[in-house]
Scaffold this motif. Structure first.
Motif, short mmCIF file in Angstrom:
data_model
loop_
_atom_site.label_atom_id
_atom_site.label_comp_id
_atom_site.label_asym_id
_atom_site.label_seq_id
_atom_site.Cartn_x
_atom_site.Cartn_y
_atom_site.Cartn_z
N ILE A 11 -0.55 6.29 3.82
CA ILE A 11 -0.70 6.82 2.47
C ILE A 11 0.70 7.19 1.96
O ILE A 11 1.44 7.91 2.63
CB ILE A 11 -1.60 8.07 2.46
CG1 ILE A 11 -3.02 7.70 2.89
CG2 ILE A 11 -1.61 8.71 1.06
CD1 ILE A 11 -3.95 8.91 3.03
N CYS A 12 1.07 6.68 0.82
CA CYS A 12 2.38 6.99 0.25
C CYS A 12 2.23 7.36 -1.22
O CYS A 12 1.22 7.04 -1.85
CB CYS A 12 3.36 5.83 0.41
SG CYS A 12 2.88 4.32 -0.47
N LEU A 13 3.22 8.04 -1.75
CA LEU A 13 3.22 8.44 -3.15
C LEU A 13 4.35 7.73 -3.88
O LEU A 13 5.37 7.38 -3.29
CB LEU A 13 3.41 9.96 -3.29
CG LEU A 13 2.26 10.84 -2.81
CD1 LEU A 13 2.44 11.20 -1.34
CD2 LEU A 13 2.18 12.12 -3.64
N ILE A 14 4.16 7.53 -5.17
CA ILE A 14 5.20 6.91 -5.99
C ILE A 14 6.28 7.93 -6.30
O ILE A 14 5.99 9.10 -6.59
CB ILE A 14 4.60 6.36 -7.30
CG1 ILE A 14 3.69 5.16 -7.00
CG2 ILE A 14 5.69 5.93 -8.27
CD1 ILE A 14 4.39 3.96 -6.41
N GLY A 15 7.55 7.50 -6.23
CA GLY A 15 8.66 8.40 -6.51
C GLY A 15 9.96 7.66 -6.72
O GLY A 15 9.97 6.47 -7.04
N SER A 91 -9.23 2.73 11.00
CA SER A 91 -7.80 2.85 11.32
C SER A 91 -7.37 4.31 11.29
O SER A 91 -8.00 5.16 10.66
CB SER A 91 -6.96 2.04 10.34
OG SER A 91 -7.11 2.54 9.03
N ASP A 92 -6.26 4.62 12.00
CA ASP A 92 -5.66 5.94 11.90
C ASP A 92 -5.02 6.10 10.52
O ASP A 92 -4.71 5.11 9.85
CB ASP A 92 -4.57 6.12 12.97
CG ASP A 92 -5.15 6.20 14.38
OD1 ASP A 92 -6.38 6.43 14.51
OD2 ASP A 92 -4.39 6.03 15.34
N THR A 93 -4.80 7.35 10.12
CA THR A 93 -4.20 7.61 8.82
C THR A 93 -2.89 8.36 8.99
O THR A 93 -2.84 9.39 9.66
CB THR A 93 -5.15 8.45 7.94
OG1 THR A 93 -6.41 7.78 7.81
CG2 THR A 93 -4.54 8.65 6.55
N TRP A 94 -1.82 7.80 8.42
CA TRP A 94 -0.51 8.44 8.44
C TRP A 94 -0.09 8.72 7.00
O TRP A 94 -0.32 7.91 6.10
CB TRP A 94 0.56 7.54 9.08
CG TRP A 94 0.38 7.31 10.56
CD1 TRP A 94 -0.63 7.74 11.37
CD2 TRP A 94 1.26 6.55 11.40
NE1 TRP A 94 -0.44 7.31 12.65
CE2 TRP A 94 0.73 6.58 12.71
CE3 TRP A 94 2.45 5.85 11.18
CZ2 TRP A 94 1.32 5.94 13.78
CZ3 TRP A 94 3.06 5.21 12.24
CH2 TRP A 94 2.51 5.25 13.54
N LEU A 95 0.55 9.87 6.80
CA LEU A 95 1.07 10.22 5.47
C LEU A 95 2.57 10.03 5.45
O LEU A 95 3.30 10.62 6.25
CB LEU A 95 0.74 11.67 5.11
CG LEU A 95 1.38 12.19 3.81
CD1 LEU A 95 0.82 11.45 2.59
CD2 LEU A 95 1.17 13.70 3.66
#
Length: 387
Positions: A11-15, A91-95
């Motif tokens: 999971i990623c955020l826009i920046g 699946s596993d979740t990574w931030l």
């Protein structure tokens, strides 16, 4: 189980640093098969730029809309919904907490930790995953796999063209190296050669006639002799016939670009982190519906960071040096983001105020005293050891 056999959703955020969202995904040693891009409504264009590059690399991409608000509780609830959904995914979740506004990152971090997710940031200094959770996990290096066209694409630009993909001809490199070694003796001659190459008659590539100062300038005549020996020009009386546009460009300062690029290309054998390079790179980007074109003399991607090099053999007019520095700084920031490094290779010295401005803008200057050993100076700069 190998890392690349493990299924992980990032999971990623826009920046401001889109490469930090891309580089962990395309590293084969970092498990990944799916990316979720969390974004606000107005960030759709940035999302599509990132999504396109990730999908071309063969990974699944999903989008998650987050509210445009400063209310952290509302943002936190939104991320709780996302992580609750992901709890049922195999699946596993990574931030990836490298991007986003401060309140978005804090909200996502708090929720991710509550759900036991791995959390990391891509640390620019080390180009590695630094783990926020679990806390004692060692940093994970990120491979240098992104290419120039991908880098520009996720930063909202399009690489349209570039020259010398295969390097420059050996005979031109020899000339360039010889001229660099004689840099302090050739300044007047190079200025006059620039003039002759700049002002030619139409499409004939024939220069204006040399005046007496040119005919009596030993350094200019030495330069012309070098070019004539390789049949790049023909001196006919007082006029100089350039072979073609490429030869005219070479004489009009292009030789410094080409020798600089040849050093960058050669250094890839000594610097494994140097992952891509380019010469005379044309970039297109859209600003308020208008297409803006820019050309970069020499560029290199090192450790997933863009390095922009401007090359000049002409004297700067009053104020011209500062204008050039601002142009370099502006382009570097727009095209390469916050981590971009920039440099100016110049045959002529900058004045004290211009040098102070370069220092202020963090632009490295390779002047006549340093270009005699340009290759070693470039190597130190690319590795981060500024002189």
């Amino acid at each position: 189980m190998k890392n690349n056999d493990k299924k992980v959703s990032h999971i990623c955020l826009i920046g401001d640093d889109p490469t930090a969202n891309l580089t962990p995904i395309i590293d084969k040693d970092i498990p990944s098969d799916r990316v979720i891009i969390a974004h606000e409504e107005h960030q759709q264009e940035q999302v599509e730029q990132l999504k396109k590059v990730i999908q071309i690399r063969g990974y699944k991409v999903e989008k998650w809309l987050i509210p445009s608000t400063f209310n952290t509780e509302e943002i936190k609830f939104n991320f709780m919904q996302l992580f609750e959904q992901e709890a049922t995914h195999p699946s596993d979740t990574w931030l990836n907490a490298s991007n986003g506004t401060r309140y978005q990152i804090l909200a996502a971090f708090e929720v991710a930790r509550a759900y036991g997710a791995h959390i990391y940031i891509v640390e620019p200094k080390y180009d590695a995953l630094c783990w926020l959770s679990p806390e004692n996990k060692e940093i994970t290096p990120v491979a240098d796999k992104i290419k120039l066209h991908e880098f520009f694409s996720v930063n909202g630009c399009k690489l349209k063209s570039q020259q010398n993909k295969n390097g420059i001809a050996p005979d031109l490199r020899v000339i360039g190296e010889n001229w660099l070694k004689q840099a302090d003796r050739l300044q007047t001659g190079l200025a006059k050669l620039n003039y002759l190459a700049q002002f030619t008659h139409g499409d004939t590539f024939i220069s204006k006639e040399q005046d007496n100062a040119m005919l009596n300038d030993e350094s200019l005549q030495w330069l012309l002799s070098d070019l004539e020996t390789l049949a790049l020009i023909k001196v006919d009386g007082k006029s100089v016939h350039f072979q073609n546009e490429k030869t005219r460009f070479f004489a009009n300062g292009g030789w410094l670009e080409e020798i600089t690029f040849s050093y960058i290309r050669n250094l890839s054998a000594e610097i494994p982190e140097l992952q891509d390079d380019g010469h005379s790179v044309e970039i297109e980007r859209s600003v308020n519906g208008k297409t803006i074109k820019n050309e970069l003399d020499v560029v290199a991607l090192v450790n997933n960071k863009l390095h922009v090099i401007e090359c000049k053999t002409k004297k700067f007019k009053s104020g011209g040096g500062s204008d050039m520095l601002y142009k370099i700084d502006s382009l570097a920031e727009r095209l390469g983001g916050l981590k971009c490094k920039s440099a100016l290779v110049t045959f002529y010295p900058l004045n004290n105020s211009e040098l102070a401005r370069a220092y202020e803008l963090n632009i490295n200057i390779f002047n006549v005293n340093r270009i005699v050993n340009l290759k070693s100076s470039l190597k130190k700069w690319l590795l981060g050891n500024h002189e």
